[in-house]
Design a protein around this motif. Structure first.
Motif, PDB file in Angstrom:
ATOM      1  N   VAL A  32       0.828  -1.203   0.000  1.00  0.00           N
ATOM      2  CA  VAL A  32       0.000   0.000   0.000  1.00  0.00           C
ATOM      3  C   VAL A  32       0.863   1.254   0.000  1.00  0.00           C
ATOM      4  O   VAL A  32       0.656   2.174  -0.806  1.00  0.00           O
ATOM      5  N   VAL A  33       1.837   1.317   0.894  1.00  0.00           N
ATOM      6  CA  VAL A  33       2.668   2.519   1.011  1.00  0.00           C
ATOM      7  C   VAL A  33       3.564   2.682  -0.222  1.00  0.00           C
ATOM      8  O   VAL A  33       3.752   3.797  -0.720  1.00  0.00           O
ATOM      9  N   SER A  34       4.091   1.579  -0.749  1.00  0.00           N
ATOM     10  CA  SER A  34       4.904   1.670  -1.965  1.00  0.00           C
ATOM     11  C   SER A  34       4.077   2.207  -3.128  1.00  0.00           C
ATOM     12  O   SER A  34       4.554   3.053  -3.901  1.00  0.00           O
ATOM     13  N   SER A  35       2.848   1.742  -3.255  1.00  0.00           N
ATOM     14  CA  SER A  35       1.969   2.213  -4.331  1.00  0.00           C
ATOM     15  C   SER A  35       1.627   3.685  -4.157  1.00  0.00           C
ATOM     16  O   SER A  35       1.608   4.460  -5.125  1.00  0.00           O
ATOM     17  N   GLU A  36       1.364   4.076  -2.923  1.00  0.00           N
ATOM     18  CA  GLU A  36       1.012   5.472  -2.659  1.00  0.00           C
ATOM     19  C   GLU A  36       2.167   6.414  -2.989  1.00  0.00           C
ATOM     20  O   GLU A  36       1.980   7.451  -3.629  1.00  0.00           O
ATOM     21  N   MET A  37       3.379   6.057  -2.552  1.00  0.00           N
ATOM     22  CA  MET A  37       4.503   6.979  -2.624  1.00  0.00           C
ATOM     23  C   MET A  37       5.344   6.845  -3.893  1.00  0.00           C
ATOM     24  O   MET A  37       6.241   7.665  -4.108  1.00  0.00           O
ATOM     25  N   MET A  38       5.085   5.850  -4.746  1.00  0.00           N
ATOM     26  CA  MET A  38       5.926   5.629  -5.915  1.00  0.00           C
ATOM     27  C   MET A  38       6.087   6.857  -6.810  1.00  0.00           C
ATOM     28  O   MET A  38       7.187   7.099  -7.349  1.00  0.00           O
ATOM     29  N   PRO A  39       5.041   7.686  -7.028  1.00  0.00           N
ATOM     30  CA  PRO A  39       5.246   8.855  -7.879  1.00  0.00           C
ATOM     31  C   PRO A  39       6.329   9.805  -7.389  1.00  0.00           C
ATOM     32  O   PRO A  39       6.886  10.568  -8.187  1.00  0.00           O
ATOM     33  N   VAL A  40       6.657   9.780  -6.101  1.00  0.00           N
ATOM     34  CA  VAL A  40       7.714  10.659  -5.579  1.00  0.00           C
ATOM     35  C   VAL A  40       9.028  10.381  -6.292  1.00  0.00           C
ATOM     36  O   VAL A  40       9.770  11.303  -6.654  1.00  0.00           O
ATOM     37  N   GLY A  41       9.338   9.104  -6.517  1.00  0.00           N
ATOM     38  CA  GLY A  41      10.587   8.743  -7.173  1.00  0.00           C
ATOM     39  C   GLY A  41      10.536   8.785  -8.689  1.00  0.00           C
ATOM     40  O   GLY A  41      11.570   8.667  -9.348  1.00  0.00           O
ATOM     41  N   LEU A  42       9.333   8.948  -9.266  1.00  0.00           N
ATOM     42  CA  LEU A  42       9.161   8.874 -10.720  1.00  0.00           C
ATOM     43  C   LEU A  42       8.542  10.141 -11.301  1.00  0.00           C
ATOM     44  O   LEU A  42       8.044  10.133 -12.422  1.00  0.00           O
ATOM     45  N   LEU A  43       8.559  11.223 -10.526  1.00  0.00           N
ATOM     46  CA  LEU A  43       7.825  12.429 -10.906  1.00  0.00           C
ATOM     47  C   LEU A  43       8.236  12.954 -12.287  1.00  0.00           C
ATOM     48  O   LEU A  43       7.383  13.231 -13.142  1.00  0.00           O
ATOM     49  N   THR A  44       9.535  13.076 -12.523  1.00  0.00           N
ATOM     50  CA  THR A  44       9.992  13.666 -13.794  1.00  0.00           C
ATOM     51  C   THR A  44       9.649  12.805 -15.000  1.00  0.00           C
ATOM     52  O   THR A  44       9.060  13.310 -15.969  1.00  0.00           O
ATOM     53  N   PRO A  45       9.995  11.502 -15.030  1.00  0.00           N
ATOM     54  CA  PRO A  45       9.626  10.711 -16.210  1.00  0.00           C
ATOM     55  C   PRO A  45       8.117  10.582 -16.403  1.00  0.00           C
ATOM     56  O   PRO A  45       7.651  10.544 -17.555  1.00  0.00           O
ATOM     57  N   MET A  46       7.351  10.525 -15.340  1.00  0.00           N
ATOM     58  CA  MET A  46       5.892  10.471 -15.482  1.00  0.00           C
ATOM     59  C   MET A  46       5.370  11.751 -16.119  1.00  0.00           C
ATOM     60  O   MET A  46       4.519  11.721 -17.014  1.00  0.00           O
ATOM     61  N   SER A  47       5.876  12.886 -15.671  1.00  0.00           N
ATOM     62  CA  SER A  47       5.430  14.177 -16.211  1.00  0.00           C
ATOM     63  C   SER A  47       5.742  14.288 -17.692  1.00  0.00           C
ATOM     64  O   SER A  47       4.898  14.709 -18.505  1.00  0.00           O
ATOM     65  N   HIS A  48       6.964  13.909 -18.082  1.00  0.00           N
ATOM     66  CA  HIS A  48       7.354  13.984 -19.486  1.00  0.00           C
ATOM     67  C   HIS A  48       6.487  13.061 -20.345  1.00  0.00           C
ATOM     68  O   HIS A  48       6.054  13.433 -21.433  1.00  0.00           O
ATOM     69  N   SER A  49       6.242  11.863 -19.871  1.00  0.00           N
ATOM     70  CA  SER A  49       5.460  10.894 -20.637  1.00  0.00           C
ATOM     71  C   SER A  49       4.013  11.332 -20.806  1.00  0.00           C
ATOM     72  O   SER A  49       3.418  11.142 -21.872  1.00  0.00           O
ATOM     73  N   TRP A 173       8.982   4.008 -16.413  1.00  0.00           N
ATOM     74  CA  TRP A 173       8.233   4.242 -15.180  1.00  0.00           C
ATOM     75  C   TRP A 173       7.005   3.341 -15.088  1.00  0.00           C
ATOM     76  O   TRP A 173       6.590   2.957 -13.983  1.00  0.00           O
ATOM     77  N   ARG A 174       6.451   2.954 -16.225  1.00  0.00           N
ATOM     78  CA  ARG A 174       5.270   2.080 -16.209  1.00  0.00           C
ATOM     79  C   ARG A 174       5.617   0.693 -15.668  1.00  0.00           C
ATOM     80  O   ARG A 174       4.770   0.031 -15.062  1.00  0.00           O
ATOM     81  N   ALA A 175       6.855   0.269 -15.876  1.00  0.00           N
ATOM     82  CA  ALA A 175       7.271  -1.044 -15.362  1.00  0.00           C
ATOM     83  C   ALA A 175       7.185  -1.094 -13.845  1.00  0.00           C
ATOM     84  O   ALA A 175       6.852  -2.142 -13.252  1.00  0.00           O
ATOM     85  N   ALA A 176       7.471   0.035 -13.184  1.00  0.00           N
ATOM     86  CA  ALA A 176       7.393   0.077 -11.728  1.00  0.00           C
ATOM     87  C   ALA A 176       5.959  -0.163 -11.258  1.00  0.00           C
ATOM     88  O   ALA A 176       5.719  -0.877 -10.276  1.00  0.00           O
ATOM     89  N   PHE A 177       4.993   0.405 -11.976  1.00  0.00           N
ATOM     90  CA  PHE A 177       3.597   0.226 -11.568  1.00  0.00           C
ATOM     91  C   PHE A 177       3.072  -1.155 -11.956  1.00  0.00           C
ATOM     92  O   PHE A 177       2.211  -1.707 -11.264  1.00  0.00           O
ATOM     93  N   TRP A 178       3.595  -1.734 -13.028  1.00  0.00           N
ATOM     94  CA  TRP A 178       3.238  -3.124 -13.330  1.00  0.00           C
ATOM     95  C   TRP A 178       3.754  -4.052 -12.230  1.00  0.00           C
ATOM     96  O   TRP A 178       3.062  -4.999 -11.827  1.00  0.00           O
ATOM     97  N   ALA A 179       4.942  -3.772 -11.745  1.00  0.00           N
ATOM     98  CA  ALA A 179       5.486  -4.580 -10.647  1.00  0.00           C
ATOM     99  C   ALA A 179       4.612  -4.445  -9.402  1.00  0.00           C
ATOM    100  O   ALA A 179       4.343  -5.431  -8.700  1.00  0.00           O
ATOM    101  N   LEU A 180       4.138  -3.233  -9.127  1.00  0.00           N
ATOM    102  CA  LEU A 180       3.253  -3.022  -7.981  1.00  0.00           C
ATOM    103  C   LEU A 180       1.911  -3.719  -8.177  1.00  0.00           C
ATOM    104  O   LEU A 180       1.322  -4.239  -7.217  1.00  0.00           O
ATOM    105  N   ALA A 181       1.424  -3.737  -9.425  1.00  0.00           N
ATOM    106  CA  ALA A 181       0.167  -4.444  -9.709  1.00  0.00           C
ATOM    107  C   ALA A 181       0.310  -5.930  -9.394  1.00  0.00           C
ATOM    108  O   ALA A 181      -0.574  -6.544  -8.774  1.00  0.00           O
ATOM    109  N   LEU A 182       1.423  -6.511  -9.821  1.00  0.00           N
ATOM    110  CA  LEU A 182       1.677  -7.924  -9.517  1.00  0.00           C
ATOM    111  C   LEU A 182       1.843  -8.148  -8.019  1.00  0.00           C
ATOM    112  O   LEU A 182       1.360  -9.148  -7.467  1.00  0.00           O
ATOM    113  N   LEU A 183       2.508  -7.206  -7.353  1.00  0.00           N
ATOM    114  CA  LEU A 183       2.697  -7.334  -5.912  1.00  0.00           C
ATOM    115  C   LEU A 183       1.359  -7.251  -5.180  1.00  0.00           C
ATOM    116  O   LEU A 183       1.139  -7.956  -4.185  1.00  0.00           O
TER     117      LEU A 183
END
Length: 396
Positions: A32-49, A173-183
């Motif tokens: 739960v916490v990893s999913s909530e906070m993940m955008p903190v570490g991915l802010l720049t690539p998410m914004s560009h994409s 950055w999408r790979a990180a959220f796919w990993a969280l989906a599997l988790l």
């Protein structure tokens, strides 16, 4: 009987075989916490994409936090008399779906939908997970049980977000959220396999929430939680620009400092967690005093060694905030554990969202030092409430 829900007693006294479900709940809090906070570490690539600014992408944290804050206090009411095991499994699956929607998002609107779903899953999971511990263990095992459950929070900061950031650097950055989906799906499966049935005798009622808040000990614990979480996230959200601009540290050194902070948080959780089971007021006071002191000192600190020492104090102190404040609330009103834990979770999530927002306003208007002193002041108010009250205060 009160208007609160009445959990069915465990079928047998807690024994060693109860540790697998405790670790399963810890895995859920980590996810739960990893999913909530993940955008903190991915802010720049998410914004560009997604073709939006960092500020817009940052709203994904606010959206999730506010939805979770709105739902958490009413989790017992919303899920009624359904078995808590079934509910936790279902909403961890929803969390996995939310992360999958985020991974697929072609634009910010779809990403926002995913984060709303995540907020809903978080709200229910947090609203119930903190009350599950006392149903899996009691007596001397309860403090360790709650420490393990809340270890998922601090370990997510140390491992979850950095691993997601590393995966994004290798792939996308999408790979990180796919990993969280599997988790999320894996966590649901582990909960289904290990948790015992957790039925309740009565449906949750609004009267149960009101009754919990009328208890002076619970109300004090909720106020303490609100102030320290507001203060922490007002300051810590902007720790990177503080270390860059004021302390003059490079990005590599900052990354090392934050890793040390995270490791100190894990240590703080496992140090103050057992203490909170015996002396919750002492544990809360130590945690809040450390947060207030560290935030104030960092406002006037320069140099790598000094910064590291201050961050160790901050990390260790905040690492014990979740487990100690929840122990305060649990100790205050054992008859309404689920209702009071749900309110606590809602206030905690609201503090994350509002603290980050308030900190941004202070930074924009008064600068980095002011936001750290604001953080220290808010934590100090929480500390003052803790010193002037006690968990078992039942006066009307």
């Amino acid at each position: 009987m009160t208007n609160a829900e009445a959990p069915a007693p465990p079928a047998a006294p807690p024994t060693a075989h109860r540790w697998p479900p405790v670790l399963a709940v810890a895995l859920a809090t980590f996810t739960v916490v990893s999913s909530e906070m993940m955008p903190v570490g991915l802010l720049t690539p998410m914004s560009h994409s997604l073709g939006v600014t960092d500020g817009v992408t940052g709203l994904s944290l606010t959206i999730t936090g506010l939805i979770a804050a709105a739902l958490s206090p009413f989790a017992p009411l919303l899920v009624g008399a359904r078995d808590r095991r079934t509910v936790l499994v279902a909403f961890m699956l929803l969390l996995g779906l939310a992360d999958a929607v985020t991974a697929l998002a072609p634009d910010f609107a779809v990403l926002a939908v995913g984060r709303v779903l995540l907020g809903a899953a978080m709200g229910i999971v947090w609203g119930l997970a903190t009350s599950v511990g006392p149903r899996l263990a009691d007596g001397p095992r309860l403090a360790l049980t709650m420490t393990l459950i809340f270890s998922g929070v601090s370990i997510a900061s140390v491992l979850g977000v950095p691993l997601g950031t590393y995966l994004a650097a290798l792939l996308d950055w999408r790979a990180a959220f796919w990993a969280l989906a599997l988790l999320g799906a894996a966590s649901a499966a582990v909960l289904a396999a290990t948790l015992p049935a957790l039925p309740v005798h009565e449906r949750g009622r609004l009267g149960g929430l009101a009754g919990a808040l009328r208890h002076r000990g619970v109300a004090a614990g909720i106020a303490i939680t609100a102030f320290v979480v507001l203060g922490h996230f007002a300051g810590y959200t902007y720790i990177r620009p503080v270390l860059e601009a004021d302390a003059g540290l490079s990005s590599g050194v900052i990354a090392a400092c934050l890793l040390v902070y995270g490791l100190a948080g894990v240590a703080g959780n496992f140090t103050l967690g057992p203490l909170s089971g015996r002396r919750p007021k002492t544990a809360v006071a130590l945690a809040l005093a450390g947060v207030a002191l560290a935030a104030a000192l960092l406002a006037y600190t320069g140099g790598v060694v000094t910064v590291l020492l201050v961050l160790v104090v901050w990390g260790a102190s905040y690492g014990g905030v979740s487990v100690s404040t929840q122990a305060w609330v649990r100790t205050a009103d054992p008859a309404r554990i689920e209702a009071s834990a749900a309110v606590w979770a809602g206030v905690f999530n609201a503090g994350i969202a509002l603290g980050s927002f308030a900190g941004g306003l202070v930074v924009d208007r008064a600068g980095n030092r002011a936001v750290l002193l604001t953080a220290a002041g808010l934590a100090a108010v929480g500390l003052l409430i803790a010193l002037l009250s006690r968990p078992d205060d039942r006066r009307p």
